[in-house]
Design a protein around this motif. Sequence first.
Motif, short mmCIF file in Angstrom:
data_model
loop_
_atom_site.label_atom_id
_atom_site.label_comp_id
_atom_site.label_asym_id
_atom_site.label_seq_id
_atom_site.Cartn_x
_atom_site.Cartn_y
_atom_site.Cartn_z
N GLY A 15 11.38 12.52 4.15
CA GLY A 15 11.15 12.70 5.81
C GLY A 15 9.48 12.62 5.94
O GLY A 15 8.86 12.97 6.87
N ILE A 16 8.83 11.69 5.16
CA ILE A 16 7.28 11.60 5.17
C ILE A 16 7.14 10.12 5.93
O ILE A 16 6.25 9.51 5.59
CB ILE A 16 6.68 11.63 3.95
CG1 ILE A 16 6.88 10.40 2.88
CG2 ILE A 16 6.84 13.03 3.37
CD1 ILE A 16 5.88 10.21 1.99
N ASN A 17 7.96 9.88 6.80
CA ASN A 17 7.73 8.42 7.50
C ASN A 17 6.33 8.40 8.35
O ASN A 17 5.93 7.16 8.57
CB ASN A 17 9.03 8.07 8.49
CG ASN A 17 10.28 7.98 7.76
OD1 ASN A 17 10.24 7.67 6.70
ND2 ASN A 17 11.11 8.34 8.24
N GLY A 18 5.73 9.32 8.54
CA GLY A 18 4.63 9.42 9.27
C GLY A 18 3.17 9.26 8.38
O GLY A 18 2.43 9.50 8.97
N TRP A 19 3.52 9.30 7.10
CA TRP A 19 2.24 9.08 6.08
C TRP A 19 1.93 7.73 5.92
O TRP A 19 2.47 6.90 5.66
CB TRP A 19 2.74 9.59 4.97
CG TRP A 19 3.02 11.17 4.61
CD1 TRP A 19 3.23 11.79 5.64
CD2 TRP A 19 2.84 11.95 3.67
NE1 TRP A 19 3.55 13.15 5.35
CE2 TRP A 19 3.35 13.33 3.85
CE3 TRP A 19 2.31 11.79 2.28
CZ2 TRP A 19 3.05 14.37 3.14
CZ3 TRP A 19 2.39 12.64 1.17
CH2 TRP A 19 2.65 14.21 1.80
N HIS A 20 0.80 7.29 6.46
CA HIS A 20 0.21 5.93 6.56
C HIS A 20 -0.96 6.01 5.74
O HIS A 20 -2.28 6.15 5.95
CB HIS A 20 -0.13 5.59 7.87
CG HIS A 20 0.95 6.00 9.00
ND1 HIS A 20 2.00 5.18 8.99
CD2 HIS A 20 1.25 6.81 10.00
CE1 HIS A 20 2.81 5.50 9.99
NE2 HIS A 20 2.27 6.47 10.62
N PRO A 21 -1.04 5.26 4.69
CA PRO A 21 -2.23 5.04 3.27
C PRO A 21 -3.28 4.26 4.06
O PRO A 21 -2.89 3.24 4.79
CB PRO A 21 -1.40 4.61 2.23
CG PRO A 21 -0.10 3.89 2.76
CD PRO A 21 0.33 4.77 3.97
N LEU A 78 1.03 4.13 -2.93
CA LEU A 78 0.99 5.57 -2.47
C LEU A 78 2.15 6.53 -2.80
O LEU A 78 2.01 7.26 -3.67
CB LEU A 78 0.90 5.84 -0.95
CG LEU A 78 1.13 7.20 -0.12
CD1 LEU A 78 -0.29 8.10 -0.80
CD2 LEU A 78 1.04 7.52 1.12
N GLN A 79 3.20 5.91 -3.21
CA GLN A 79 4.42 6.65 -3.66
C GLN A 79 4.22 7.01 -5.02
O GLN A 79 4.49 7.83 -5.64
CB GLN A 79 5.84 6.05 -3.34
CG GLN A 79 6.37 5.83 -1.74
CD GLN A 79 6.91 7.14 -1.38
OE1 GLN A 79 7.13 7.89 -2.44
NE2 GLN A 79 7.14 7.22 -0.06
N LYS A 80 3.65 5.83 -6.03
CA LYS A 80 3.21 6.06 -7.13
C LYS A 80 2.23 7.20 -7.48
O LYS A 80 2.51 8.05 -8.32
CB LYS A 80 2.99 4.58 -7.65
CG LYS A 80 4.26 3.47 -7.90
CD LYS A 80 3.43 2.21 -8.49
CE LYS A 80 4.68 1.34 -8.55
NZ LYS A 80 4.09 0.04 -8.95
N LEU A 81 1.31 7.02 -6.82
CA LEU A 81 0.23 8.00 -7.05
C LEU A 81 0.63 9.42 -6.43
O LEU A 81 -0.14 10.51 -6.96
CB LEU A 81 -1.08 7.68 -5.86
CG LEU A 81 -1.71 6.40 -6.26
CD1 LEU A 81 -2.90 6.10 -5.46
CD2 LEU A 81 -2.47 6.69 -7.71
N LEU A 82 1.70 9.50 -5.60
CA LEU A 82 2.27 11.06 -5.19
C LEU A 82 3.14 11.50 -6.27
O LEU A 82 3.36 12.88 -6.18
CB LEU A 82 3.03 10.91 -4.05
CG LEU A 82 1.84 10.68 -2.83
CD1 LEU A 82 3.02 10.37 -1.49
CD2 LEU A 82 1.16 11.94 -2.62
N LEU A 115 0.83 -1.20 0.07
CA LEU A 115 0.08 0.05 -0.02
C LEU A 115 1.04 1.20 -0.12
O LEU A 115 0.55 2.31 -0.56
CB LEU A 115 -0.85 -0.16 1.15
CG LEU A 115 -1.95 0.87 1.24
CD1 LEU A 115 -3.04 0.40 -0.08
CD2 LEU A 115 -2.90 0.72 2.42
N SER A 116 1.94 1.39 0.62
CA SER A 116 2.97 2.45 0.78
C SER A 116 3.43 2.56 -0.48
O SER A 116 3.84 3.63 -0.95
CB SER A 116 4.02 2.16 1.87
OG SER A 116 3.23 2.03 3.07
#
Length: 403
Positions: free
Chosen positions: A78-84, A65-69, A61-62
Motif C-alpha cells: 500500500g505504498i503507491n503514494g511514495w514517490h522517490p 527505492l524498493q531495494k534501498l528499503l 528510480l522506484s
Amino acid sequence: MSEDFLYAKKLTLPSTAANVVQSLNMAAALSQCGANVIFFPAIKAALGEWLRGRNKKGDDLSTQLQKLLQPYGLDLSGINGWHPLWNVHRGLFKRNYEAVLNKCMREHERLTLYARDVEEAYILARFTAKNPHKKPFIFEMHKLEHAPRKQRGDDWQGVFAREKKILNSVNGLVVTNSCLGDMAGEYFGYKGPVLVEPNGFNPSLFRPLPLFTPEMPWPGPDDTVTVLYIGKFIEGKGTDALVESMAYLPQRFHLRLVGSGGADEEAALRAKAAAVPGGAARIHFAGQVAQRDLRSACMGAHISVIPQQPRAQFFSPIKLYESLALGLPTICTPLEIFAKERHLVHPAGDASPRALAEAIRTLAGSPNLAERLRDDGIRAAARFTWQARASRILEFCKNRGGF
C-alpha cells in the motif's frame, strides 16, 4: 472525506540514522492503517548517476527505492503514494523538495498535512497562511529546536520564530514526550489539542527471543549473564554509566553493546571499557546493525538495560518498547518518562553505575521476577507498535478535521 495524507519528511537513503528509520516505519504504518500516504523519500546519487538516471523511466528510480528499503524490514504494501526523488546536491534538493511539496498541496484539494520536523513544518505553515482553503495541519514535535541553540549561545531567535509560526498554524500537536506539550504552551502560547505518542517498534523485526526454555534457561548462580544495550553512544543515553557499572559486577556478567556513536564518543566508551576489570573479554562492541538484523544481534541476551540519564530532556522510550517486544527482562533508570510502564520493568535506584550494577545483580538472581517481567512485557508490547501508534494518530487527525 479524502484519505490523502501528505507525510512531509525530508530524508535521503541509504541511511541508518534513527530519525530516518523512525520516519520510514511511521510512513509505512500509516499506509497499513488505511491512509493514502504521499511521501517523497530521496535517493542519494552522484551527478553522473543522476544525469544518466533522469533520462530513464520513473520505474527505475522506484525499483531502486524498493531495494534501498529492504534493510529496514518494512511492510511495503500500500505504498503507491511514495514517490522517490534524486538528491545530488544538498542545496538543490532542499529547493526541489519545497517545490514538490507546494505542487502536491496545490493539486490535492482535500489533503491532511503532517510534518515531524521544523523545516518541513515551516513550509506547510507558510502554505496554509497563503492558501484561502486551509488544509488540516498536524505537527509531530520531537524537541524544541531553539533550546539547544540558546543553551550554546548560538543564534536561536530565528528558529524560535519558525517554531512559533508553526504552532500558530496547526490544528493539532503530536508529541513524543508529555513535557513537550507543556513547553508548547509555556513557550509559544499553544492552546490546541495535544496527543502524547512516543515512537513505536516494528513487530515483524522485534519478536520474543528464546528465554526460559531448555535451550535458553535463565542463568544459574555461576553461569554467564549477558546484559544488552541497544542504541547510540551519545550524551544522555547513559552508555558510559552502563559500561562503568560492569566494574561493580562479578566477572560472569558480560555486556553487549549493539549500536554506535561518533568517533570521539566511541573512543571514549572503549577507553572506559578497557579500564573495567576483564573488560576486553566481558564488554563486546557489536557495532551498528541493520534493523532487519537487530533481533539476531540480540540473541543470547538475558537482560536489557536502558541507562537513560536525567539530563536528556526530550527522550522517547522507543528502546524500552523494543526490549519488551524482544521478551527481555528490562532495567530502566527511575525517570518520569518510564512512569507509565514502571510495572513492566525493574527500576534502578538511580542513574549511577553503582545503582545500575545493583539492579542487574538483583534481577539476575531473581528468575521468578525476570520471567514475570518477560511475560508482562510481551503482552503489553502490542500497544507500542508503529501500527498501533499510527492508528491512534489517524484518529486524532480525523478529529482535527482531517480525512
